[in-house]
Design a protein around this motif. Structure first.
Motif, mmCIF file in Angstrom:
data_model
loop_
_atom_site.group_PDB
_atom_site.id
_atom_site.type_symbol
_atom_site.label_atom_id
_atom_site.label_comp_id
_atom_site.label_asym_id
_atom_site.label_seq_id
_atom_site.Cartn_x
_atom_site.Cartn_y
_atom_site.Cartn_z
ATOM 1 N N THR A 71 0.729 -1.368 -0.178
ATOM 2 C CA THR A 71 -0.015 0.087 0.057
ATOM 3 C C THR A 71 0.900 1.351 -0.019
ATOM 4 O OG1 THR A 71 0.062 0.280 2.404
ATOM 5 C CG2 THR A 71 -1.797 -1.142 1.313
ATOM 6 N N VAL A 72 0.297 2.299 -0.623
ATOM 7 C CA VAL A 72 1.107 3.727 -0.369
ATOM 8 C C VAL A 72 1.546 3.951 0.885
ATOM 9 C CG1 VAL A 72 0.782 6.133 -0.990
ATOM 10 C CG2 VAL A 72 -0.186 4.418 -2.705
ATOM 11 N N ALA A 75 -1.138 6.391 -9.206
ATOM 12 C CA ALA A 75 -0.444 5.722 -10.651
ATOM 13 C C ALA A 75 0.841 6.160 -10.599
ATOM 14 C CB ALA A 75 -1.059 6.423 -11.903
ATOM 15 N N THR A 76 1.369 7.030 -9.713
ATOM 16 C CA THR A 76 2.861 7.646 -9.621
ATOM 17 C C THR A 76 3.360 7.596 -8.180
ATOM 18 O OG1 THR A 76 1.953 9.826 -9.630
ATOM 19 C CG2 THR A 76 2.704 8.834 -11.859
ATOM 20 N N ALA A 77 2.890 7.232 -7.334
ATOM 21 C CA ALA A 77 2.882 7.260 -6.014
ATOM 22 C C ALA A 77 4.335 6.698 -5.543
ATOM 23 C CB ALA A 77 2.089 6.450 -5.015
ATOM 24 N N PRO A 78 4.985 5.679 -5.896
ATOM 25 C CA PRO A 78 6.447 5.279 -5.607
ATOM 26 C C PRO A 78 7.366 6.649 -6.155
ATOM 27 C CG PRO A 78 5.187 3.424 -6.337
ATOM 28 C CD PRO A 78 4.456 4.423 -6.726
ATOM 29 N N LEU A 115 -2.764 -0.314 -3.599
ATOM 30 C CA LEU A 115 -1.689 -0.943 -4.011
ATOM 31 C C LEU A 115 -0.837 -0.304 -5.113
ATOM 32 C CD1 LEU A 115 -3.109 -4.576 -3.612
ATOM 33 C CD2 LEU A 115 -1.672 -3.365 -1.932
ATOM 34 N N VAL A 116 0.479 -0.277 -4.737
ATOM 35 C CA VAL A 116 1.534 -0.030 -5.840
ATOM 36 C C VAL A 116 2.687 -0.839 -5.743
ATOM 37 C CG1 VAL A 116 1.019 2.454 -5.760
ATOM 38 C CG2 VAL A 116 2.690 1.569 -4.065
#
Length: 598
Positions: free
Chosen positions: A35-36, A173-176, A205-206
């Motif tokens: 998760t983020v 979509a771009t969290a990491p 989830l990422v």
């Protein structure tokens, strides 16, 4: 290495497609998912910042649940968001790394913004993490609580853009990439940053792939570093001796070992600005102590900087309180200057050079140069307790020598802006000690919550807090957190009936200079922790000596000593600088002096 967490896997394609795939066709293994919120927490643990300071609110609850599921993450609940920001700042300074504060949207983050602004002014990498309403609510312009009821959700992130080096509202979509970019900015620039995380994004989830490699600060540009080295070598090898003025940014970048090595080079003096006092042990032969322009303790120490054949400014801030109200006699343009992300020799500036690398190069060059040995400089003798009867009422002339005798090695001295900080600058700190203050932002009340952060960041050193009664009344609630966590600082609360530093500037008898009288020694009991603190009130020299002796031997409890002092009495430096403070605030044409280098 991933920190332990329940990692969920997602496989692409439907079950029917999987069954129909040829048995011989190899499928790539599913990438681990996280998760983020867990991703962010894992990054903080990797960066050595597992403590989260803050308060819960409905928009950050899911985020907190995800972050606290990561092994090693610890919640430090504070009494308000401003205090949480101050605590994260103090933690980051002593930890020599990142501090994290978590708030809810709107009401929480606005309460914290003063603390984050102070981190920006003083180059402290704090990450402000705001739990936001869901992306659906924001897209719909819903009139939610904690908003301005105008359907807009970007007011507060735009406010934070003014006091952070970078900010972002995270998207799934771009969290990491969003999180890594923001944290790298904090690392590289030693500035606070802002992460807004909507409630639904926090649990999305990422990919966890990036977490295999811990974040590291960017290095310097190799070509620029080579050019800088050549220019510096030419400057050093044409000088008979050199002096290095060390500013607080060196402390922020954890570069104390390089300064200690510099001090061993022949022909080099080391002085510090008050925001970096004791970055080199003040007992070291190369140390000339704290430089404050005309208010430097001795003329010899002042001349060592003002008249240096070659002056190097390392991580300095040329602000009013750090230059003795601009009474420095050197021209910064003539000095070699080493900043966080660039360096300058003469009129040439070399961009893309990290302070770590420029200081390393300076050390190598100075060791090779072997400049002429320098004469010993006495930066000023430690304060000696004045004579007189032990029953004489306390004043600053007696208080500070007593503190000098009380301090021991491995101490973090935390000094509040104003009376406490100006008194502490004149002390000679024992070896392996730190002085923590806020000379640039100077927000009163900062140090009590910062002491919470200090105690958590460095439990092997004892924190000694010196704070005035006026400042304490702003943030004293955090004493409850300190006590209930079993932390054991020594707190010297200077009770002089109000704002002495303001009295020294203007209108000493004005009604706004007074504060309401409190029973300070009853505070631990009021906070439900009477058994976790020892409290005393002292009015004479003998009483202070006895109280400090008790504090030295009491290590299992916090010690709160209320020190009664005259309202208009002040330490040496505050008396000397009072004229500068007053002049700086005087209207044009009313006798104000021009604040420029003397």
């Amino acid at each position: 290495m991933l920190v332990a967490h329940t990692v969920r896997s997602c496989c692409t394609g439907s079950m029917t497609q999987d069954l129909e795939a040829p048995a011989s066709q190899a499928r790539p293994a599913a990438q681990p998912r996280i998760t983020v919120g867990a991703y962010l927490a894992t990054r903080l643990v990797q960066l050595g910042a597992p403590h989260l300071f803050g308060l819960p609110g409905d928009f950050n609850l899911s985020l907190l649940d995800e972050m606290l599921a990561i092994d090693g993450v610890e919640w430090v609940g504070c009494t308000n968001e401003l205090n949480a920001a101050y605590a994260a700042d103090g933690y980051a300074r002593i930890r020599r790394g990142i501090g994290a504060v978590v708030t809810t949207f709107g009401v929480g983050e606005l309460s914290a913004i003063n603390g984050v602004a102070g981190s920006f002014a003083e180059d402290v990498p704090v990450v402000q993490i705001t739990g936001m309403p869901s992306t659906a609510a924001q897209s719909a312009g819903a009139l939610l609580h904690h908003t301005l009821a105008d359907g807009a959700f970007d007011h507060f992130v735009r406010a934070y853009e003014q006091v952070t080096a970078a900010s972002v509202v995270v998207r799934t979509a771009t969290a990491p990439a969003d999180i890594d970019r923001i944290l790298l900015t904090a690392l590289n620039e030693s500035k606070p940053v802002y992460l807004g995380i909507p409630a639904d994004v926090a649990v999305s989830l990422v990919s966890a792939a990036n977490l295999r490699s811990p974040l590291e600060p960017f290095g310097s540009n190799a070509r620029q570093l080579q050019r800088f080295t050549e220019a510096l070598r030419q400057a050093v090898f044409t000088a008979p001796s050199a002096a290095v003025l060390v500013g607080p940014r060196v402390h922020r970048r954890q570069l104390e070992p390089v300064i200690r090595s510099l001090a061993e080079a022949p022909g080099v003096y080391i002085a510090t600005q008050s925001g970096s006092k004791a970055i080199l042990d003040e007992s070291h032969p190369a140390s000339v102590g704290t430089y404050l322009g005309a208010h430097t303790r001795t003329e010899a120490a002042r001349r060592a900087i003002d008249e240096a054949p070659l002056l190097i400014l390392a991580g300095t801030i040329m602000s009013d309180l750090l230059t003795g109200f601009f009474t420095h006699r050197f021209n910064p343009d003539d000095a070699v200057e080493l900043a966080v992300t660039w360096a300058r020799v003469g009129e040439t500036t070399f961009f893309g050079i990290q302070l770590e690398d420029s200081l390393r190069v300076l050390n190598d060059v100075l060791q090779d140069a072997r400049l002429d040995p320098l004469a010993s400089i006495d930066p000023g003798r430690p304060l000696v307790a004045p004579g007189g009867a032990g029953t004489t009422p306390l004043d600053h002339e007696a208080f500070w020598p007593a503190v000098q005798g009380f301090l021991s090695p491995n101490t973090v001295l935390v000094a509040e802006a104003g009376t406490a900080f100006f008194g502490a600058i004149d002390l000679t700190l024992p070896d392996n000690s730190d002085l923590l203050g806020q000379p640039v932002w100077s927000s009163i009340g900062y140090t009590l919550p910062a002491t919470l952060g200090v105690c958590i960041a460095e439990p092997s050193k004892r924190a000694v807090l010196i704070i005035g009664d006026g400042s304490a009344q702003l943030t004293v609630q955090e004493l409850a957190t300190i006590l209930h966590r079993g932390l054991t600082p020594v707190i010297l609360l200077l009770n002089n009936g109000g704002y002495t530093i303001e009295r020294a500037i203007q209108s000493p008898s004005a009604v706004y200079q007074d504060v309401t009288p409190w029973n300070y020694t009853a505070l631990p009991a009021a906070f439900g922790a009477a058994d976790r603190a020892v409290t005393l009130t002292v009015r004479t020299r003998d009483e202070l000596a006895e109280a400090l002796a008790m504090a030295s031997s009491t290590t299992d409890k916090a010690v709160l000593i209320e020190v009664m002092l005259p309202a208009l009495d002040s330490p040496r430096l505050l008396t000397a600088l009072g004229e500068g403070l007053s002049s700086a605030n005087a209207p044009v044409g009313a006798g104000a002096t021009t604040l420029a280098p003397a």
